[in-house]
Write a protein that holds these residues in place. Structure first.
Motif, PDB file in Angstrom:
ATOM      1  N   GLN A  41       0.994  -0.920   0.173  1.00  0.00           N
ATOM      2  CA  GLN A  41      -0.086  -0.264   0.047  1.00  0.00           C
ATOM      3  C   GLN A  41       0.823   1.505   0.091  1.00  0.00           C
ATOM      4  O   GLN A  41       2.232   0.905   0.350  1.00  0.00           O
ATOM      5  N   ALA A  42       0.445   2.300  -0.347  1.00  0.00           N
ATOM      6  CA  ALA A  42       1.224   3.739  -0.936  1.00  0.00           C
ATOM      7  C   ALA A  42       1.441   4.551   1.046  1.00  0.00           C
ATOM      8  O   ALA A  42       0.087   4.204   1.457  1.00  0.00           O
ATOM      9  N   ARG A  43       2.125   4.783   1.768  1.00  0.00           N
ATOM     10  CA  ARG A  43       2.496   4.487   2.515  1.00  0.00           C
ATOM     11  C   ARG A  43       3.252   6.109   2.610  1.00  0.00           C
ATOM     12  O   ARG A  43       4.143   5.729   1.762  1.00  0.00           O
ATOM     13  N   ALA A  44       3.958   7.035   3.959  1.00  0.00           N
ATOM     14  CA  ALA A  44       4.338   7.870   3.590  1.00  0.00           C
ATOM     15  C   ALA A  44       5.428   7.750   4.635  1.00  0.00           C
ATOM     16  O   ALA A  44       5.351   8.080   5.321  1.00  0.00           O
ATOM     17  N   LEU A  45       6.183   7.391   3.533  1.00  0.00           N
ATOM     18  CA  LEU A  45       8.289   7.045   4.439  1.00  0.00           C
ATOM     19  C   LEU A  45       8.839   7.920   4.904  1.00  0.00           C
ATOM     20  O   LEU A  45       9.692   8.284   4.431  1.00  0.00           O
ATOM     21  N   THR A  46       8.526   8.797   5.658  1.00  0.00           N
ATOM     22  CA  THR A  46       8.762  10.031   6.081  1.00  0.00           C
ATOM     23  C   THR A  46      10.034  10.211   7.494  1.00  0.00           C
ATOM     24  O   THR A  46      10.292  11.221   7.373  1.00  0.00           O
ATOM     25  N   ASP A  47       9.596   9.597   8.181  1.00  0.00           N
ATOM     26  CA  ASP A  47      10.529   8.846   9.330  1.00  0.00           C
ATOM     27  C   ASP A  47      12.239  10.003   9.703  1.00  0.00           C
ATOM     28  O   ASP A  47      12.387   8.363   8.704  1.00  0.00           O
ATOM     29  N   PRO A  48      12.379  10.601  10.086  1.00  0.00           N
ATOM     30  CA  PRO A  48      13.729  10.663  10.066  1.00  0.00           C
ATOM     31  C   PRO A  48      14.825   9.446  10.660  1.00  0.00           C
ATOM     32  O   PRO A  48      13.962   9.230  11.684  1.00  0.00           O
ATOM     33  N   LEU A  49      15.086   8.629  10.354  1.00  0.00           N
ATOM     34  CA  LEU A  49      16.080   7.191  11.103  1.00  0.00           C
ATOM     35  C   LEU A  49      17.515   6.922  11.149  1.00  0.00           C
ATOM     36  O   LEU A  49      17.317   7.966   9.924  1.00  0.00           O
ATOM     37  N   ASP A  50      17.762   6.219  11.125  1.00  0.00           N
ATOM     38  CA  ASP A  50      19.151   5.829  11.351  1.00  0.00           C
ATOM     39  C   ASP A  50      19.656   4.606  11.561  1.00  0.00           C
ATOM     40  O   ASP A  50      19.198   3.913  12.705  1.00  0.00           O
ATOM     41  N   LEU A  51      19.671   4.006  10.948  1.00  0.00           N
ATOM     42  CA  LEU A  51      20.000   2.393  10.548  1.00  0.00           C
ATOM     43  C   LEU A  51      20.732   1.965  11.574  1.00  0.00           C
ATOM     44  O   LEU A  51      20.396   0.878  11.977  1.00  0.00           O
ATOM     45  N   ALA A  52      21.688   2.831  11.518  1.00  0.00           N
ATOM     46  CA  ALA A  52      22.363   2.610  12.911  1.00  0.00           C
ATOM     47  C   ALA A  52      21.556   2.155  14.385  1.00  0.00           C
ATOM     48  O   ALA A  52      21.798   1.123  15.513  1.00  0.00           O
ATOM     49  N   ALA A  53      21.112   3.128  14.783  1.00  0.00           N
ATOM     50  CA  ALA A  53      20.085   2.603  16.295  1.00  0.00           C
ATOM     51  C   ALA A  53      19.084   1.955  15.814  1.00  0.00           C
ATOM     52  O   ALA A  53      18.752   1.228  16.792  1.00  0.00           O
ATOM     53  N   ILE A  54      18.663   1.757  14.776  1.00  0.00           N
ATOM     54  CA  ILE A  54      17.350   0.306  14.260  1.00  0.00           C
ATOM     55  C   ILE A  54      18.229  -0.847  14.611  1.00  0.00           C
ATOM     56  O   ILE A  54      17.424  -1.821  15.435  1.00  0.00           O
ATOM     57  N   ALA A  55      19.329  -1.408  14.085  1.00  0.00           N
ATOM     58  CA  ALA A  55      19.991  -2.229  14.106  1.00  0.00           C
ATOM     59  C   ALA A  55      20.632  -2.657  15.812  1.00  0.00           C
ATOM     60  O   ALA A  55      20.870  -3.987  16.470  1.00  0.00           O
ATOM     61  N   GLU A  56      20.891  -1.374  16.697  1.00  0.00           N
ATOM     62  CA  GLU A  56      21.203  -1.561  18.114  1.00  0.00           C
ATOM     63  C   GLU A  56      19.835  -1.851  18.487  1.00  0.00           C
ATOM     64  O   GLU A  56      20.582  -2.994  19.595  1.00  0.00           O
ATOM     65  N   ASP A  57      19.181  -1.614  18.500  1.00  0.00           N
ATOM     66  CA  ASP A  57      17.843  -2.038  19.438  1.00  0.00           C
ATOM     67  C   ASP A  57      16.972  -3.563  18.416  1.00  0.00           C
ATOM     68  O   ASP A  57      17.142  -4.089  19.892  1.00  0.00           O
ATOM     69  N   ALA A  58      17.403  -3.707  17.483  1.00  0.00           N
ATOM     70  CA  ALA A  58      17.777  -5.650  17.054  1.00  0.00           C
ATOM     71  C   ALA A  58      18.544  -6.031  17.813  1.00  0.00           C
ATOM     72  O   ALA A  58      18.006  -7.527  18.143  1.00  0.00           O
ATOM     73  N   LEU A  59      19.676  -5.660  18.034  1.00  0.00           N
ATOM     74  CA  LEU A  59      20.640  -6.479  18.545  1.00  0.00           C
ATOM     75  C   LEU A  59      20.424  -6.491  20.300  1.00  0.00           C
ATOM     76  O   LEU A  59      21.059  -7.319  21.088  1.00  0.00           O
ATOM     77  N   ASP A  60      19.506  -5.624  20.722  1.00  0.00           N
ATOM     78  CA  ASP A  60      19.203  -5.641  22.221  1.00  0.00           C
ATOM     79  C   ASP A  60      19.128  -6.958  22.416  1.00  0.00           C
ATOM     80  O   ASP A  60      17.258  -6.659  22.179  1.00  0.00           O
ATOM     81  N   GLY A  61      19.305  -7.548  23.994  1.00  0.00           N
ATOM     82  CA  GLY A  61      18.657  -8.864  24.772  1.00  0.00           C
ATOM     83  C   GLY A  61      18.600 -10.032  23.250  1.00  0.00           C
ATOM     84  O   GLY A  61      17.808 -11.257  23.685  1.00  0.00           O
ATOM     85  N   ARG A  62      19.622  -9.557  21.852  1.00  0.00           N
ATOM     86  CA  ARG A  62      19.280 -11.497  20.975  1.00  0.00           C
ATOM     87  C   ARG A  62      20.809 -12.461  21.513  1.00  0.00           C
ATOM     88  O   ARG A  62      21.399 -11.984  21.603  1.00  0.00           O
ATOM     89  N   ARG A  63      20.316 -13.203  21.715  1.00  0.00           N
ATOM     90  CA  ARG A  63      21.576 -13.901  22.728  1.00  0.00           C
ATOM     91  C   ARG A  63      21.115 -15.578  20.803  1.00  0.00           C
ATOM     92  O   ARG A  63      19.865 -15.902  21.406  1.00  0.00           O
ATOM     93  N   ALA A  64      21.751 -16.148  20.272  1.00  0.00           N
ATOM     94  CA  ALA A  64      22.242 -16.747  19.701  1.00  0.00           C
ATOM     95  C   ALA A  64      22.973 -18.002  20.417  1.00  0.00           C
ATOM     96  O   ALA A  64      24.150 -17.676  19.885  1.00  0.00           O
ATOM     97  N   GLU A  65      22.356 -19.139  20.743  1.00  0.00           N
ATOM     98  CA  GLU A  65      23.313 -20.002  21.260  1.00  0.00           C
ATOM     99  C   GLU A  65      23.899 -20.018  20.194  1.00  0.00           C
ATOM    100  O   GLU A  65      24.025 -20.628  18.333  1.00  0.00           O
ATOM    101  N   ASP A  66      25.365 -21.129  21.035  1.00  0.00           N
ATOM    102  CA  ASP A  66      26.053 -21.334  19.480  1.00  0.00           C
ATOM    103  C   ASP A  66      27.015 -20.139  18.731  1.00  0.00           C
ATOM    104  O   ASP A  66      27.337 -21.195  17.442  1.00  0.00           O
ATOM    105  N   LEU A  67      26.110 -18.986  18.446  1.00  0.00           N
ATOM    106  CA  LEU A  67      27.359 -18.100  17.941  1.00  0.00           C
ATOM    107  C   LEU A  67      27.450 -16.472  17.794  1.00  0.00           C
ATOM    108  O   LEU A  67      27.096 -16.327  18.804  1.00  0.00           O
TER     109      LEU A  67
END
Length: 202
Positions: A41-67
């Motif tokens: 669907q057509a969306r307004a993709l206008t939020d000012p974002l930083d991929l670094a901050a998003i990646a940091e949040d995605a990594l937070d609390g992530r625990r992959a066994e044996d990796l």
């Protein structure tokens, strides 16, 4: 076991665990399909974002066994939809963890280069035939041998869909020793002062 007159306690516990797993899978499938439909669907993709901050949040609390997971997160400014870009990076990490090998590695990096903001995820894992890479980005596709954990084959399809919605691209290459090297490139947001500050005085 359900056809037996008196299933044992162990059988009932096992059945309950299987039901919980099936419900969890169904919930994840529905969520993935909703995100995929949302991207069409057509969306307004206008939020000012930083991929670094998003990646940091995605990594937070992530625990992959044996990796072992490593990161190098440099500023990568974009305009977009925060929920969708969180899903994009989350799916890249999920894929890198799910289709890996015991003792393997996952590396994520963000950067800006020549008007482009990018996020790159590299993982060890089974060898992927180069002529099969494009198939991984089709919905409900999973190559033989990519079964370290259960999945629906929607992860990379969603990555591709979300990148396209942001006028971006996805490039993937098979590493010679196994695993994938995936880079998502999105248009970089200019580092200008926010419009809301224009014309204001202190």
């Amino acid at each position: 076991p359900i056809s037996k007159p008196e299933p044992t306690r162990e059988e009932l516990i096992s059945m309950a665990a299987e039901v919980r797993q099936a419900v969890g899978h169904a919930e994840r499938l529905i969520e993935a399909l909703l995100v995929l439909a949302r991207n069409e669907q057509a969306r307004a993709l206008t939020d000012p974002l930083d991929l670094a901050a998003i990646a940091e949040d995605a990594l937070d609390g992530r625990r992959a066994e044996d990796l072992t997971t490593t990161s190098k997160l440099d500023e990568a400014l974009v305009s977009g939809d925060g929920v969708l870009l969180e899903r994009l990076i989350g799916n890249l990490l999920d894929n890198a963890e799910r289709y890996n090998v015991p003792g393997g590695t996952v590396t994520i990096s963000t950067a800006s280069d020549d008007g482009v903001a990018l996020v790159r995820v590299v993982n060890t894992g089974p060898v992927v035939p180069p002529d099969q890479i494009e198939r991984l980005f089709l919905p409900f596709t999973r190559l033989d041998g990519r079964t370290r954990h259960d999945g629906f084959g929607l992860g990379l399809a969603l990555v591709s869909s979300i990148a396209a919605a942001h006028n971006g691209t996805v490039d993937a290459a098979a590493s010679a020793n196994g695993g994938l090297d995936i880079t998502v490139r999105l248009p970089r947001r200019a580092t200008l002062a926010p419009p809301s500050s224009a014309g204001q005085t202190s």
